[in-house]
Design a protein around this motif. Sequence first.
Motif, PDB file in Angstrom:
ATOM      1  N   GLY A 108      33.682 -72.415  51.801  1.00  0.00           N
ATOM      2  CA  GLY A 108      34.823 -73.311  51.973  1.00  0.00           C
ATOM      3  C   GLY A 108      35.455 -73.717  50.652  1.00  0.00           C
ATOM      4  O   GLY A 108      36.678 -73.805  50.536  1.00  0.00           O
ATOM      5  N   VAL A 109      34.637 -73.941  49.652  1.00  0.00           N
ATOM      6  CA  VAL A 109      35.152 -74.288  48.319  1.00  0.00           C
ATOM      7  C   VAL A 109      35.923 -73.096  47.748  1.00  0.00           C
ATOM      8  O   VAL A 109      37.027 -73.244  47.220  1.00  0.00           O
ATOM      9  CB  VAL A 109      33.996 -74.706  47.387  1.00  0.00           C
ATOM     10  CG1 VAL A 109      34.490 -74.927  45.966  1.00  0.00           C
ATOM     11  CG2 VAL A 109      33.302 -75.947  47.920  1.00  0.00           C
ATOM     12  N   ASN A 110      35.357 -71.906  47.902  1.00  0.00           N
ATOM     13  CA  ASN A 110      36.023 -70.698  47.413  1.00  0.00           C
ATOM     14  C   ASN A 110      37.332 -70.447  48.160  1.00  0.00           C
ATOM     15  O   ASN A 110      38.331 -70.037  47.560  1.00  0.00           O
ATOM     16  CB  ASN A 110      35.108 -69.482  47.563  1.00  0.00           C
ATOM     17  CG  ASN A 110      33.859 -69.605  46.732  1.00  0.00           C
ATOM     18  OD1 ASN A 110      33.833 -70.272  45.710  1.00  0.00           O
ATOM     19  ND2 ASN A 110      32.790 -68.977  47.193  1.00  0.00           N
ATOM     20  N   MET A 111      37.332 -70.691  49.464  1.00  0.00           N
ATOM     21  CA  MET A 111      38.541 -70.474  50.257  1.00  0.00           C
ATOM     22  C   MET A 111      39.657 -71.434  49.860  1.00  0.00           C
ATOM     23  O   MET A 111      40.824 -71.049  49.783  1.00  0.00           O
ATOM     24  CB  MET A 111      38.243 -70.587  51.754  1.00  0.00           C
ATOM     25  CG  MET A 111      37.396 -69.458  52.307  1.00  0.00           C
ATOM     26  SD  MET A 111      38.063 -67.797  51.979  1.00  0.00           S
ATOM     27  CE  MET A 111      39.618 -67.885  52.835  1.00  0.00           C
ATOM     28  N   ALA A 112      39.328 -72.682  49.594  1.00  0.00           N
ATOM     29  CA  ALA A 112      40.347 -73.643  49.158  1.00  0.00           C
ATOM     30  C   ALA A 112      41.007 -73.152  47.870  1.00  0.00           C
ATOM     31  O   ALA A 112      42.230 -73.225  47.716  1.00  0.00           O
ATOM     32  CB  ALA A 112      39.737 -75.026  48.967  1.00  0.00           C
ATOM     33  N   ALA A 113      40.203 -72.617  46.950  1.00  0.00           N
ATOM     34  CA  ALA A 113      40.742 -72.080  45.697  1.00  0.00           C
ATOM     35  C   ALA A 113      41.621 -70.864  45.962  1.00  0.00           C
ATOM     36  O   ALA A 113      42.657 -70.683  45.306  1.00  0.00           O
ATOM     37  CB  ALA A 113      39.610 -71.729  44.746  1.00  0.00           C
ATOM     38  N   ARG A 114      41.238 -70.035  46.921  1.00  0.00           N
ATOM     39  CA  ARG A 114      42.066 -68.862  47.259  1.00  0.00           C
ATOM     40  C   ARG A 114      43.392 -69.290  47.869  1.00  0.00           C
ATOM     41  O   ARG A 114      44.439 -68.721  47.560  1.00  0.00           O
ATOM     42  CB  ARG A 114      41.308 -67.932  48.195  1.00  0.00           C
ATOM     43  CG  ARG A 114      40.193 -67.204  47.490  1.00  0.00           C
ATOM     44  CD  ARG A 114      39.521 -66.177  48.394  1.00  0.00           C
ATOM     45  NE  ARG A 114      38.300 -65.713  47.763  1.00  0.00           N
ATOM     46  CZ  ARG A 114      37.107 -65.763  48.316  1.00  0.00           C
ATOM     47  NH1 ARG A 114      36.964 -66.210  49.549  1.00  0.00           N
ATOM     48  NH2 ARG A 114      36.052 -65.335  47.663  1.00  0.00           N
ATOM     49  N   TYR A 115      43.369 -70.286  48.758  1.00  0.00           N
ATOM     50  CA  TYR A 115      44.621 -70.784  49.326  1.00  0.00           C
ATOM     51  C   TYR A 115      45.499 -71.389  48.240  1.00  0.00           C
ATOM     52  O   TYR A 115      46.719 -71.201  48.250  1.00  0.00           O
ATOM     53  CB  TYR A 115      44.354 -71.808  50.439  1.00  0.00           C
ATOM     54  CG  TYR A 115      43.880 -71.178  51.718  1.00  0.00           C
ATOM     55  CD1 TYR A 115      44.680 -70.289  52.430  1.00  0.00           C
ATOM     56  CD2 TYR A 115      42.618 -71.454  52.223  1.00  0.00           C
ATOM     57  CE1 TYR A 115      44.243 -69.695  53.594  1.00  0.00           C
ATOM     58  CE2 TYR A 115      42.169 -70.869  53.394  1.00  0.00           C
ATOM     59  CZ  TYR A 115      42.985 -69.986  54.075  1.00  0.00           C
ATOM     60  OH  TYR A 115      42.540 -69.397  55.232  1.00  0.00           O
TER      61      TYR A 115
END
Length: 147
Positions: free
Chosen positions: A113-120
């Motif tokens: 989830g932390v990685n996905m927020a950065a990708r978004y």
Amino acid sequence: MKRKISAILAADIVKYSALVADDEEDTVRRLAGYRAAFAEVTARHGGRIVNTVGDVVLAEFASSVDAVRCALDAQESIRLRERAYPAGRQMHVRIGITLADVVDRDGELFGDGVNMAARYESLAPPGGICVSQTVHEQVADKLSVAF
């Protein structure tokens, strides 16, 4: 390790390295103002700053609605304070928000989830916000913003 569902907000200043290269002291001074603005709006919307590294801010919220409200207020606050600077020296922020199951270890968040927020965040235009489909579904009928 404790697991939980959280709305994760990741923010980053566009072309921060170029701003530092152009005027290091001014950029670092303004970075403090950027962080203070994020801390204020994050607290106002019931979130908490999880981490800051360089120009990156990572925040956690119990609600997707609160995370998006925070992002909108942060963008407006930063836009208003940056009007005083010439176009080439203005700080523009990208923000990404997702809702995910994360690992909380002593207040630090880990996981996809932390990685996905950065990708978004990296998909958002300068001055913009990119949210996951899940966040969109949760806030679409609760906030009067266009997606």
